[in-house]
Write a protein that holds these residues in place. Structure first.
Motif, mmCIF file in Angstrom:
data_model
loop_
_atom_site.group_PDB
_atom_site.id
_atom_site.type_symbol
_atom_site.label_atom_id
_atom_site.label_comp_id
_atom_site.label_asym_id
_atom_site.label_seq_id
_atom_site.Cartn_x
_atom_site.Cartn_y
_atom_site.Cartn_z
ATOM 1 N N HIS A 99 -3.648 3.339 10.323
ATOM 2 C CA HIS A 99 -2.202 3.070 10.291
ATOM 3 C C HIS A 99 -1.463 4.105 11.132
ATOM 4 O O HIS A 99 -1.756 5.303 11.063
ATOM 5 N N ILE A 100 -0.507 3.643 11.938
ATOM 6 C CA ILE A 100 0.285 4.543 12.775
ATOM 7 C C ILE A 100 1.596 4.811 12.044
ATOM 8 O O ILE A 100 2.398 3.892 11.843
ATOM 9 N N ALA A 101 1.797 6.051 11.627
ATOM 10 C CA ALA A 101 2.979 6.392 10.831
ATOM 11 C C ALA A 101 4.147 6.740 11.755
ATOM 12 O O ALA A 101 4.311 7.882 12.166
ATOM 13 N N ILE B 31 7.371 -5.337 10.186
ATOM 14 C CA ILE B 31 8.384 -4.988 9.182
ATOM 15 C C ILE B 31 7.808 -3.935 8.246
ATOM 16 O O ILE B 31 6.677 -4.074 7.767
ATOM 17 N N ASP B 32 8.580 -2.893 8.013
ATOM 18 C CA ASP B 32 8.164 -1.788 7.139
ATOM 19 C C ASP B 32 9.127 -1.653 5.966
ATOM 20 O O ASP B 32 10.341 -1.849 6.126
ATOM 21 N N SER B 33 8.563 -1.266 4.816
ATOM 22 C CA SER B 33 9.360 -1.058 3.612
ATOM 23 C C SER B 33 9.112 0.343 3.065
ATOM 24 O O SER B 33 8.010 0.888 3.213
ATOM 25 N N VAL C 199 -1.673 -1.151 12.431
ATOM 26 C CA VAL C 199 -1.514 -2.480 11.849
ATOM 27 C C VAL C 199 -1.092 -3.470 12.937
ATOM 28 O O VAL C 199 -1.602 -4.598 13.011
ATOM 29 N N CYS C 200 -0.187 -3.025 13.808
ATOM 30 C CA CYS C 200 0.318 -3.915 14.861
ATOM 31 C C CYS C 200 -0.787 -4.320 15.835
ATOM 32 O O CYS C 200 -0.971 -5.505 16.133
ATOM 33 N N GLY C 201 -1.514 -3.313 16.322
ATOM 34 C CA GLY C 201 -2.581 -3.607 17.281
ATOM 35 C C GLY C 201 -3.708 -4.409 16.656
ATOM 36 O O GLY C 201 -4.376 -5.196 17.338
#
Ligand code: SME
Length: 164
Positions: free
Chosen positions: A105-107, A133-135, A83-85
């Motif tokens: 997605h990178i977990a 930000i992760d939830s 998601v970031c990249g």
């Protein structure tokens, strides 16, 4: 700079409205990038009950882990990955309601369920970092988060040197 943070608001719109002027005051006059980002992540973590909030900094063709609050995380993310990249490559905020449904997605944490990533720009408009930000809950982020977090990171551009 203020030495305390007032956390108030019964919904996230109110919490962002309380946070934003305080966050601006926190970084006003601070010229050190890491100091400013570190305090911003703390202010976000004090205001919201998120799993992880932090910055990745653009270094060459990778994002490298910067100041954050939360569990340990992956240190390097290639351009266009996760998601970031992807937010970096596409130069736009990505809201992911269910990380398991996001291809690639990178977990970093198995507890993460939803995510928002907001690009940070320098004064020349280049993406120089992302706010991630992760939830632990599904569907935690929406246009309210995107709007306020974009407004928050807009104050960071003067902290990044403009490359030629
Ligand atoms: N999930 C992110 C990686 C960073 S961690 O969540 C802190 C991604 O897919 O880019």
């Amino acid at each position: 700079m203020a030495e305390s943070l007032i956390v108030e608001g019964s919904n996230k719109e109110e919490r962002y409205q309380a946070l934003l002027p305080q966050a601006e005051a926190l970084i006003a006059g601070e010229t050190d990038l890491i100091a400013a980002l570190a305090n911003l992540t703390a202010a976000l973590a004090m205001t919201f009950d998120w799993l992880w909030s932090g910055f990745y900094l653009v270094k060459g063709e990778q994002l490298v882990l910067g100041p954050f609050q939360g569990p340990i995380a992956c240190t390097r993310i290639p351009h266009g990955r996760g998601v970031c990249g992807s937010a970096w490559a596409q130069n736009r905020t990505l809201v992911v309601p269910d990380v398991d449904a996001f291809p690639g997605h990178i977990a970093c944490s198995s507890a993460a369920r939803s995510e928002i990533v907001v690009p940070v720009h320098d004064a020349a408009g280049r993406v120089v970092a992302v706010l991630d930000i992760d939830s632990t809950e599904l569907d935690s982020f929406d246009a309210i988060d995107a709007r306020h977090l974009e407004a928050l990171v807009a104050h960071l551009s003067q902290l990044f040197p403009v490359a030629n």
